[in-house]
Design a protein around this motif. Structure first.
Motif, PDB file in Angstrom:
ATOM      1  N   GLU A  61     -22.275 -24.110   4.213  1.00 44.45           N
ATOM      2  CA  GLU A  61     -21.826 -22.866   3.587  1.00 44.45           C
ATOM      3  C   GLU A  61     -20.397 -22.529   3.993  1.00 44.45           C
ATOM      4  N   ALA A  62     -20.031 -22.860   5.224  1.00 47.66           N
ATOM      5  CA  ALA A  62     -18.698 -22.535   5.723  1.00 47.66           C
ATOM      6  C   ALA A  62     -17.609 -23.412   5.113  1.00 47.66           C
ATOM      7  N   THR A  63     -18.001 -24.571   4.577  1.00 50.59           N
ATOM      8  CA  THR A  63     -16.995 -25.523   4.070  1.00 50.59           C
ATOM      9  C   THR A  63     -17.102 -25.785   2.571  1.00 50.59           C
ATOM     10  N   ALA A  64     -18.128 -25.247   1.907  1.00 52.20           N
ATOM     11  CA  ALA A  64     -18.342 -25.503   0.477  1.00 52.20           C
ATOM     12  C   ALA A  64     -17.444 -24.590  -0.346  1.00 52.20           C
ATOM     13  N   THR A  65     -16.333 -25.123  -0.818  1.00 51.17           N
ATOM     14  CA  THR A  65     -15.400 -24.344  -1.624  1.00 51.17           C
ATOM     15  C   THR A  65     -15.046 -25.126  -2.882  1.00 51.17           C
ATOM     16  N   GLY A  66     -14.583 -24.412  -3.906  1.00 45.30           N
ATOM     17  CA  GLY A  66     -14.185 -25.059  -5.146  1.00 45.30           C
ATOM     18  C   GLY A  66     -15.295 -25.923  -5.711  1.00 45.30           C
ATOM     19  N   ASP A  67     -14.927 -27.095  -6.206  1.00 46.27           N
ATOM     20  CA  ASP A  67     -15.913 -28.011  -6.776  1.00 46.27           C
ATOM     21  C   ASP A  67     -16.331 -29.102  -5.795  1.00 46.27           C
ATOM     22  N   ARG A  68     -16.006 -28.924  -4.530  1.00 47.91           N
ATOM     23  CA  ARG A  68     -16.311 -29.964  -3.554  1.00 47.91           C
ATOM     24  C   ARG A  68     -17.758 -29.948  -3.105  1.00 47.91           C
ATOM     25  N   GLY A  69     -18.436 -28.815  -3.250  1.00 55.13           N
ATOM     26  CA  GLY A  69     -19.813 -28.739  -2.790  1.00 55.13           C
ATOM     27  C   GLY A  69     -19.906 -29.069  -1.310  1.00 55.13           C
ATOM     28  N   ALA A  70     -20.812 -29.981  -0.973  1.00 51.52           N
ATOM     29  CA  ALA A  70     -21.017 -30.360   0.429  1.00 51.52           C
ATOM     30  C   ALA A  70     -20.175 -31.558   0.841  1.00 51.52           C
ATOM     31  N   ARG A  71     -19.262 -32.002  -0.019  1.00 50.95           N
ATOM     32  CA  ARG A  71     -18.554 -33.258   0.249  1.00 50.95           C
ATOM     33  C   ARG A  71     -17.796 -33.253   1.572  1.00 50.95           C
ATOM     34  N   ALA A  72     -17.084 -32.161   1.849  1.00 54.64           N
ATOM     35  CA  ALA A  72     -16.294 -32.110   3.080  1.00 54.64           C
ATOM     36  C   ALA A  72     -17.207 -32.205   4.300  1.00 54.64           C
ATOM     37  N   TYR A  73     -18.294 -31.470   4.275  1.00 53.71           N
ATOM     38  CA  TYR A  73     -19.226 -31.493   5.411  1.00 53.71           C
ATOM     39  C   TYR A  73     -19.853 -32.870   5.569  1.00 53.71           C
ATOM     40  N   LEU A  74     -20.277 -33.463   4.469  1.00 47.71           N
ATOM     41  CA  LEU A  74     -20.919 -34.773   4.543  1.00 47.71           C
ATOM     42  C   LEU A  74     -19.941 -35.842   5.003  1.00 47.71           C
ATOM     43  N   ARG A  75     -18.694 -35.706   4.635  1.00 51.64           N
ATOM     44  CA  ARG A  75     -17.690 -36.661   5.087  1.00 51.64           C
ATOM     45  C   ARG A  75     -17.546 -36.589   6.610  1.00 51.64           C
ATOM     46  N   GLU A  76     -17.584 -35.373   7.154  1.00 49.27           N
ATOM     47  CA  GLU A  76     -17.471 -35.195   8.598  1.00 49.27           C
ATOM     48  C   GLU A  76     -18.709 -35.694   9.345  1.00 49.27           C
ATOM     49  N   HIS A  77     -19.853 -35.735   8.658  1.00 52.63           N
ATOM     50  CA  HIS A  77     -21.112 -36.139   9.298  1.00 52.63           C
ATOM     51  C   HIS A  77     -21.653 -37.437   8.702  1.00 52.63           C
ATOM     52  N   GLU A  78     -20.739 -38.264   8.229  1.00 53.06           N
ATOM     53  CA  GLU A  78     -21.152 -39.471   7.514  1.00 53.06           C
ATOM     54  C   GLU A  78     -22.067 -40.371   8.343  1.00 53.06           C
ATOM     55  N   ALA A  79     -21.820 -40.438   9.635  1.00 52.97           N
ATOM     56  CA  ALA A  79     -22.622 -41.312  10.498  1.00 52.97           C
ATOM     57  C   ALA A  79     -24.076 -40.870  10.587  1.00 52.97           C
ATOM     58  N   GLU A  80     -24.351 -39.607  10.237  1.00 55.94           N
ATOM     59  CA  GLU A  80     -25.708 -39.065  10.337  1.00 55.94           C
ATOM     60  C   GLU A  80     -26.489 -39.210   9.028  1.00 55.94           C
ATOM     61  N   ILE A  81     -25.831 -39.637   7.963  1.00 56.23           N
ATOM     62  CA  ILE A  81     -26.465 -39.663   6.640  1.00 56.23           C
ATOM     63  C   ILE A  81     -27.276 -40.942   6.465  1.00 56.23           C
ATOM     64  N   ALA A  82     -28.530 -40.773   6.075  1.00 54.28           N
ATOM     65  CA  ALA A  82     -29.370 -41.915   5.702  1.00 54.28           C
ATOM     66  C   ALA A  82     -29.192 -42.167   4.213  1.00 54.28           C
ATOM     67  N   LEU A  83     -28.702 -43.352   3.861  1.00 58.01           N
ATOM     68  CA  LEU A  83     -28.507 -43.702   2.459  1.00 58.01           C
ATOM     69  C   LEU A  83     -29.762 -44.359   1.895  1.00 58.01           C
ATOM     70  N   VAL A  84     -30.130 -43.962   0.684  1.00 58.20           N
ATOM     71  CA  VAL A  84     -31.302 -44.504   0.007  1.00 58.20           C
ATOM     72  C   VAL A  84     -30.836 -45.076  -1.332  1.00 58.20           C
ATOM     73  N   GLU A  85     -30.911 -46.376  -1.486  1.00 51.99           N
ATOM     74  CA  GLU A  85     -30.445 -47.004  -2.726  1.00 51.99           C
ATOM     75  C   GLU A  85     -31.329 -46.599  -3.897  1.00 51.99           C
ATOM     76  N   CYS A  86     -30.684 -46.108  -4.972  1.00 49.57           N
ATOM     77  CA  CYS A  86     -31.414 -45.635  -6.151  1.00 49.57           C
ATOM     78  C   CYS A  86     -30.892 -46.255  -7.445  1.00 49.57           C
ATOM     79  N   GLY A  87     -29.997 -47.217  -7.324  1.00 52.23           N
ATOM     80  CA  GLY A  87     -29.386 -47.789  -8.518  1.00 52.23           C
ATOM     81  C   GLY A  87     -30.358 -48.496  -9.433  1.00 52.23           C
ATOM     82  N   ASP A  88     -31.517 -48.878  -8.908  1.00 51.43           N
ATOM     83  CA  ASP A  88     -32.506 -49.560  -9.736  1.00 51.43           C
ATOM     84  C   ASP A  88     -33.391 -48.605 -10.521  1.00 51.43           C
ATOM     85  N   VAL A  89     -33.325 -47.294 -10.189  1.00 55.30           N
ATOM     86  CA  VAL A  89     -34.217 -46.332 -10.858  1.00 55.30           C
ATOM     87  C   VAL A  89     -33.465 -45.167 -11.507  1.00 55.30           C
TER      88      VAL A  89
END
Length: 207
Positions: A163-191
């Motif tokens: 909430e503190a960083t979600a501005t304009g059209d960026r949504g959560a992008r800035a926050y997620l970029r700062e916490h990228e190492a904590e993100i679990a990626l789930v491949e969905c390109g097949d569905v």
């Protein structure tokens, strides 16, 4: 499914709320709100809500903005919590903030965030990302050929920071970029197909 598995599924359904961002005014679409664009005989907002429910979200909050009263009147959103964002013209960040605030006190421990203008992302991709929930510290994102996209699951421990960083059209992008190492990626390109309905040319994806 055993009784224990069913109870676990119900608990996760309560803890992971669906959060649909559907406030955009469709500026590049001649001012047609994206929520009301027709796809297979129904507004996009209905398709997204149905997909979130099919993915297992028993609680769904929908953030409305452009022509909110028309969306309420024309779309079947029974059982959803409808959240008005008077600042929708400021961009997606304002809708994300409004949506996360609306979940405070509901018992939700994570939000599965989806965008109304991505009808190519359905219940199968949403369910995969939702299944990555492990607790309030969870950060999970769909990936397409390894590239992070939507939907994303945001554990409640991260909401204040987002909430503190979600501005304009960026949504959560800035926050997620700062916490990228904590993100679990789930491949969905097949569905799923992660295209956006942003311009007149994109309307070819609607049926």
């Amino acid at each position: 499914m055993t009784d224990n598995e069913a109870r676990t599924e119900d608990q996760v359904g309560d803890r992971v709320a669906g959060l649909l961002l559907a406030a955009g005014g469709g500026r590049r679409l001649g001012g047609r709100p994206k929520a009301l664009l027709e796809h297979r005989g129904h507004p996009l907002v209905e398709h997204a809500v149905d997909a979130l429910r099919a993915a297992g979200c028993t609680r769904v909050h929908v953030v409305l903005g452009a022509r909110a009263e028309d969306v309420r009147a024309r779309a079947a959103l029974d059982g959803c919590a409808l959240v008005d964002n008077p600042d929708w013209e400021q961009g997606m960040g304002s809708s994300l903030r409004a949506g996360l605030r609306s979940l405070t006190g509901t018992g939700a421990r994570a939000a599965l965030v989806c965008l109304v203008d991505q009808p190519g992302i359905g219940a199968r991709a949403m369910a995969r990302v939702r299944a990555g929930y492990r607790g309030e510290a969870s950060l999970v994102s769909a990936a397409y050929a390894g590239v992070r996209g939507h939907p994303v699951l945001l554990g409640a421990a991260h909401w204040a920071g987002i909430e503190a960083t979600a501005t304009g059209d960026r949504g959560a992008r800035a926050y997620l970029r700062e916490h990228e190492a904590e993100i679990a990626l789930v491949e969905c390109g097949d569905v799923a197909r992660p295209y956006d309905i942003d311009t007149e040319a994109d309307l070819v994806h609607l049926e």
